[in-house]
Design an enzyme around this catalytic site. Structure first.
Site, PDB file in Angstrom:
ATOM      1  N   ASP A 173       0.875  -1.161   0.000  1.00  0.00           N
ATOM      2  CA  ASP A 173       0.000   0.000   0.000  1.00  0.00           C
ATOM      3  C   ASP A 173       0.922   1.224   0.000  1.00  0.00           C
ATOM      4  O   ASP A 173       2.152   1.113   0.078  1.00  0.00           O
ATOM      5  CB  ASP A 173      -0.955  -0.006   1.209  1.00  0.00           C
ATOM      6  CG  ASP A 173      -2.164   0.898   0.959  1.00  0.00           C
ATOM      7  OD1 ASP A 173      -2.105   1.754   0.054  1.00  0.00           O
ATOM      8  OD2 ASP A 173      -3.174   0.769   1.678  1.00  0.00           O
TER       9      ASP A 173
HETATM   10  C1  NOJ Z   1      -3.873   4.036   0.265  1.00  0.00           C
HETATM   11  C2  NOJ Z   1      -5.069   3.145   0.372  1.00  0.00           C
HETATM   12  O1  NOJ Z   1      -5.018   2.414   1.568  1.00  0.00           O
HETATM   13  C3  NOJ Z   1      -5.212   2.168  -0.786  1.00  0.00           C
HETATM   14  O2  NOJ Z   1      -6.428   1.490  -0.660  1.00  0.00           O
HETATM   15  C4  NOJ Z   1      -5.103   2.902  -2.092  1.00  0.00           C
HETATM   16  O3  NOJ Z   1      -5.309   2.027  -3.167  1.00  0.00           O
HETATM   17  C5  NOJ Z   1      -3.743   3.563  -2.170  1.00  0.00           C
HETATM   18  N1  NOJ Z   1      -3.617   4.518  -1.071  1.00  0.00           N
HETATM   19  C6  NOJ Z   1      -3.489   4.271  -3.492  1.00  0.00           C
HETATM   20  O4  NOJ Z   1      -4.215   5.430  -3.575  1.00  0.00           O
END
Ligand code: NOJ
Length: 752
Positions: A285
């Site tokens: 993530d």
């Molecule tokens: C953080 C989030 O937790 C995740 O779900 C998301 O896809 C990413 N950022 C990218 O924006």
């Protein structure tokens, strides 16, 4: 315009059929692709390999600034580009100017629609309809790929049993089976039948794993999930996504039992690769790698890179520890070249499967004929219609022809931005049709419509507008009050300790209820809410998880009976936040309530210590929720009868055939979601009191009956037992077919 409609209709034509179509599992390797990967790996420098493992975010920033990185092969993927022209420019640099011409993978969070916004995923779950999940994802992919996006960070498969957690909006609720089938259909929708289809968008199963069990429902928080609970509750939806061919997985932010997911080789290697034979790739993530320093799991970025790759991560999202630290780590032998090659192989495999090497560019004219196509809007309306849940109705709904005037009140009646819900980066509010606009359009001159919001937005505490709302309401035959939550109140990092109505909404409802006119509450929100007292004051309550672009027309149709509610709750609604976590598939305890709870007002003064029965409940809330999982009313009524199973004793390879009769006993043609639950009565470990195993949407005309059936292979009764083996244990079971998780009378059977 005619052409647009045609193209998209054609796309929709295949949707129903494809929702369940079998897709080649990710483990089916293509020898030609593997050979092409080998050949590339042989030519790549270590830096170029590590470059493939690096994802940067641009948010539409300067292409010049990214130019050199791309030319040097230091970037494998870019997120947050959505303009076909710019994407083609970036791709041209990678393909024509970098040494090996490896195309980029362009990613975006396309969560419940790209431009045409569908209900938030928890709302899609309320449809209990996998074709809705499939078509929502297919349309999102058709729209996003027309702008050059080939990878989305969806579906979110985190099971959540805590309505305080804002991100539950992005998932499919509390139940592993519902999340598995909805998630798998979403993966298939994004990816189409073949990733090489130019409208296919690679899916990403996230957040692996346990993220939805954040302590206290506070985002990013630690989890304490035992291995058995992980396997029985939190992993099945991810396994289903892997089996549906999800091209990628994303690690989660949380640490479970002290180990952050991004550094957890048990889940990334043992479970995902060894047990599930997964051969897509794993991305972190957003800097969840670097955050391992903040967690106190890594001392510095060098350790971050080493621990992530050795745990089984293939690509780092904007953390930049890989590009900076991996060359040295490989030199020192802390990360093996095999580990690097494996990661790059996993990433290149998806790039090949997507056909990016053959067709790196996007047709720049495609978007104008695709975005917001009429058929996409109709599908979004259908989804929003099926997602609405009728929680209460004394007969006021649907509104009859005798209703000549309505007062539309409340902050969510005309909230173009807010009804789209969380995680909408690309949908434009100007395209959203609100309930106010849709109702005016639907009723025309037949009904007089007045509108006074009363409160400007859901958190509005100023009571100034309430008196105007009251005067408008006094003049109307029926009051329609649109309350709930703005979109910003749910989603990532948007958790709440109070899940009641915010601002002065309860006061507004109080004042409206005192008028004495029929009061219909239409709730539009991102989570289950503790709205017991508001429900009591209303004649009817229609609950909508943020319904998206076409929420207004869907709600208008439902209020006036052009459509009949059929949604069911994908999460338990608590009476009070203090009951959380509260979910239907709990274990029994040794002292469940058996009709003998004593509530606080009924306790005699100086009652004896043990006089209340010593059972598992709250003195001030009892043990029941406000509304149970699977609950939802209709304008008609349904009767379940003649429920039977074909045998009373089954072998482990048998299929249980369940037959039942469903009758529409009311006056409206309508659809019911029939649900099949099972309880394994005695296990080597204690088992949930009920588990959803199957469901089906059944449409019946008023007065119509149908003989129906479910087939449940006995193998679906397996669980991870005391020996951490996935087995069906012999013994006795209860089985229910019912309209929600709290109704019905069980049949019993045994497995030998
Ligand atoms: C953080 C989030 O937790 C995740 O779900 C998301 O896809 C990413 N950022 C990218 O924006």
């Amino acid at each position: 315009m005619a052409n647009i409609a045609k193209t998209s209709l054609a796309l929709c034509g295949i949707m129903l059929f494809s929702a369940c179509a079998h897709q080649q599992p990710s483990s089916g390797r293509d020898a030609k692709i593997e050979a092409r990967i080998d050949s590339l790996l042989n030519q790549m420098t270590l830096e170029e390999k590590i470059g493939q493992m690096n994802q940067i975010s641009s948010f539409g920033g300067s292409i010049d600034e990214m130019h050199d990185l791309i030319v040097k092969g230091e970037v494998g993927s870019i997120l947050n580009e959505v303009d076909a022209k710019r994407i083609n420019q970036l791709q041209k640099i990678a393909v024509e100017e970098s040494r090996l011409g490896i195309p980029l993978l362009l990613a975006r969070d396309v969560i419940h629609g790209f431009k045409t916004i569908f209900p938030i995923p928890i709302g899609q779950a309320a449809t209990f309809d996998t074709t809705i999940a499939y078509s929502g994802a297919r349309i999102a992919a058709v729209e996003a790929t027309s702008c050059g996006v080939r990878w989305t960070f969806s579906p979110m498969l985190d099971i959540s049993r805590d309505p305080r957690w804002g991100r539950l909006a992005e998932g499919y609720g509390e139940d592993p089976y519902l999340a598995s089938v909805m998630g798998a259909a979403t993966v298939r929708g994004y990816q189409s039948n073949k990733l090489s289809d130019p409208t296919a968008m690679a899916a990403c199963a996230k957040h692996f794993v346990g993220y939805g069990a954040a302590e206290g429902g506070r985002d990013y928080n630690s989890t304490e999930i035992t291995e058995r609970k992980l396997r029985n509750v939190y992993l099945p939806s991810f396994k289903a996504a892997a089996e549906a061919g999800s091209a990628s997985f994303m690690t989660s932010f949380n640490d479970n039992d002290g180990v952050p997911s991004t550094g957890n080789s048990f889940i990334l290697k043992q479970v995902l690769r060894n047990e599930w034979n997964y051969d897509g790739f794993v991305v972190t993530d957003w800097n969840s790698s670097g955050e391992m320093v903040v967690h106190g799991f890594c001392a510095d970025n060098y350790e971050v890179a080493v621990k992530s790759v050795n745990a089984g991560v293939d690509m780092e999202m904007v953390g930049y520890s890989f590009v900076k630290e991996l060359p040295e780590a490989v030199k020192r032998g802390d990360v093996s070249i095999d580990a690097i090659n494996n990661a790059v192989r996993n990433i290149l495999r998806i790039k090949f499967k997507l056909g990016l090497f053959e067709h790196p560019y996007t047709d720049e004219d495609l978007a104008s004929s695709t975005l917001y196509a009429e058929s996409h809007l109709q599908s979004a309306k259908d989804a929003a219609t099926k997602a609405a849940i009728l929680l209460k109705n004394d007969g006021i709904l649907p509104l009859s022809d005798n209703v000549k005037s309505v007062a539309i009140i409340g902050p969510m009646a005309d909230a173009q931005h807010d009804q789209m819900g969380t995680w909408v980066f690309d949908g434009e509010k100007e395209h959203t049709v609100t309930p106010l606009a849709a109702i005016k359009e639907l009723v025309g001159n037949n009904v007089s419509v007045s509108y006074e919001a009363g409160l400007a937005y859901s958190r509005d505490n100023s009571k100034e507008g309430i008196s105007k709302a009251i005067s408008a309401a006094r003049k109307a035959d029926v009051i329609l009050a649109f309350v709930g939550e703005e979109s910003i109140l749910s989603g990532e990092a948007h958790c709440l300790a109070n899940i009641g109505l915010q601002g002065a909404q309860s006061e507004l409802i109080d004042a409206l209820a005192q008028i004495g006119k029929p009061l219909v509450l239409v709730v539009i929100a991102g989570r289950p809410l503790t709205i017991g007292s508001e429900v009591e004051k209303a004649n009817a309550v229609l609950f909508n998880f943020h319904p998206g672009t076409m929420g207004g027309p869907a709600i208008a149709d439902l209020l006036w009976g052009k459509a009949v509610p059929s949604g069911k709750l994908p999460m338990t609604f608590p009476k009070y936040v203090g009951q959380v976590p509260i979910y239907y598939a709990h274990n029994n305890t040794g002292r469940p309530v058996e009709g003998n709870e004593v509530l606080i007002d009924n306790i005699p003064v100086e009652a004896g210590q043990t006089s209340l029965g010593c059972r598992s409940f709250y003195l001030d809330a009892g043990w029941e929720p406000l509304f149970p999982f699977g609950y939802g009313l209709s304008y008609t009524t349904f009767e379940y009868s003649d429920i039977a199973i074909d045998k009373t004793e089954y072998g482990k390879s048998d299929v249980i055939k369940v037959s039942y009769k469903l009758t529409n006993t009311g006056n409206y043609d309508a659809t019911e979601v029939a649900q099949l639950y099972v309880r394994d009565k005695v296990g080597t470990v204690t088992r949930p009191v009920k588990e959803l195993k199957r469901f089906e949407r059944i449409s019946l005309k008023a007065g119509e009956s149908k003989e129906l059936s479910f087939e449940l292979p006995v193998s679906d009764l397996a669980f991870w037992n005391i020996d951490m083996k996935y087995v069906v244990e012999p013994g006795d079971f209860d089985l229910w077919v019912a309209g929600n998780s709290q109704s019905g009378t069980p049949l019993t059977f045994s497995v030998k």
